[in-house]
Design an enzyme around this catalytic site. Structure first.
Site, PDB file in Angstrom:
ATOM      1  N   PRO A  34       0.702  -1.109  -0.015  1.00 45.14           N
ATOM      2  CA  PRO A  34      -0.128   0.048   0.012  1.00 45.14           C
ATOM      3  C   PRO A  34       0.985   1.337  -0.023  1.00 45.14           C
ATOM      4  O   PRO A  34       1.688   1.312   0.918  1.00 45.14           O
ATOM      5  CB  PRO A  34      -0.848  -0.100   1.157  1.00 45.14           C
ATOM      6  CG  PRO A  34      -0.169  -1.361   2.024  1.00 45.14           C
ATOM      7  CD  PRO A  34       0.684  -2.107   1.292  1.00 45.14           C
ATOM      8  N   GLU A  35       0.715   2.250  -0.934  1.00 47.62           N
ATOM      9  CA  GLU A  35       1.392   3.433  -1.027  1.00 47.62           C
ATOM     10  C   GLU A  35       0.050   4.718  -0.609  1.00 47.62           C
ATOM     11  O   GLU A  35      -1.000   4.152  -0.259  1.00 47.62           O
ATOM     12  CB  GLU A  35       1.674   3.819  -2.608  1.00 47.62           C
ATOM     13  CG  GLU A  35       3.001   2.585  -2.930  1.00 47.62           C
ATOM     14  CD  GLU A  35       4.168   3.041  -2.228  1.00 47.62           C
ATOM     15  OE1 GLU A  35       4.178   4.183  -1.598  1.00 47.62           O
ATOM     16  OE2 GLU A  35       5.062   2.357  -2.370  1.00 47.62           O
TER      17      GLU A  35
END
Ligand SMILES: [Zn+2]
Length: 303
Positions: A34-35
């Site tokens: 996840p960014e």
């Protein structure tokens, strides 16, 4: 390094098929990390279900995450109202009058809102039960994520106080980057990926923003003119803004709240396109490792 060793092990054994499987698994893990846009998408998806609701309990099935989940959360939070759900960098904050539940998704964490009666699956480690029969469910196969409790101002906690500005606020502009870059010989790509300078510019977004602003990722941060930093900031904002609008890069599971997959991946101009022609000039995109991260750029368009 650990992953590289697994691949090397199979290569040494002459087991090409296992080595290939390992490479593709590793690739999937990295791609699913996840960014900032995925975290933003998660927060926006959860907020309408959780804000203003009171908590009816906390179930912890696995306490050993990146840091141990604190004991006594259920007693502490039962009957307490979630005042807001916000994000700072890649931390998700559930704010209560008494303090803040701080959740980080790590490398493989997912946070979803489901009816509390939904059967649990493997890796569903923590449920934050809401008084309307739903729960916020935290799943994390690799357990690099974390669930923590912070009393007092969360922004002043050891997790958050040292962080640079958010990339989408006005405070983050070309002048700010230019000023912070004075005297720095570090590659500009590492500079913008440093969370003390600005948060949330992950590897994909750094590569894409540098391409859009025509800046070579290896260029020393201290040797870039103010005007070029103005362009870079505009590019970081647009690349992250577009990814947020698309719901993240590739991350099917982040959609759980909205059901829509992320289509931003299709807009990538350089990331993982080594050997393919640059859409602007036709030169082949290059790949180079900078600061242990794969970096993609066009050596004609980016100087
Ligand atoms: Zn080019």
């Amino acid at each position: 390094m650990y992953w590289a060793q697994i691949v090397a092990f199979y290569v040494r054994q002459g087991d090409a098929s296992r080595a290939t499987i390992a490479v593709s698994l590793i690739h999937n893990i990295i791609c699913l990390m996840p960014e900032l846009p995925e975290v933003e998408t998660t927060v926006n998806g959860i907020r309408p279900f959780a804000e203003g609701r009171s908590v009816s309990g906390v179930i912890v099935r696995q306490r050993q995450l990146r840091w141990p989940v604190p004991r006594g959360l259920s007693q502490k939070l039962s009957g307490k109202v979630i005042q807001s759900v916000r994000r700072r960098a890649k931390y998700i904050m559930f704010e209560f009058e008494q303090g803040t539940l701080l959740i980080h998704l790590g490398m493989s964490g997912r946070l979803r809102v489901v009816p509390s009666t939904t059967p649990i699956e493997k890796h569903d480690h923590v449920d934050l039960l809401l008084d309307d029969g739903h729960c916020v469910r935290f799943r994390d196969p690799r357990r690099f994520g974390s669930v923590m409790w912070v009393s007092g101002d969360p922004l002043m906690s050891p997790y958050l106080y040292h962080l640079g500005p958010e990339p989408l606020v006005d405070e983050f502009d070309g002048h700010y980057l230019y000023t912070r870059a004075r005297g720095r010989r570090t590659a500009v790509k590492n500079f913008i990926m440093n969370g003390r300078i600005v948060v949330g510019v992950g590897n994909i977004y750094a590569s894409e923003a540098l391409f859009r602003s025509g800046i070579r990722p290896t260029r020393a941060a201290g040797r870039i003119a103010l005007e070029r930093y103005d362009l870079l900031v505009a590019a970081i904002r647009s690349v992250l803004g577009e990814a947020i609008a698309a719901g993240g890069t590739t991350l099917r599971d982040y959609s759980s709240v909205t059901g829509e997959p992320g289509y931003f991946e299709q807009a990538l101009k350089v990331y993982e396109r080594q050997g393919q022609p640059c859409e602007a000039c036709g030169d082949l995109i290059k790949r180079k490792v900078i600061g242990q991260r794969a970096t993609y750029y066009c050596s004609y368009c980016q100087v």
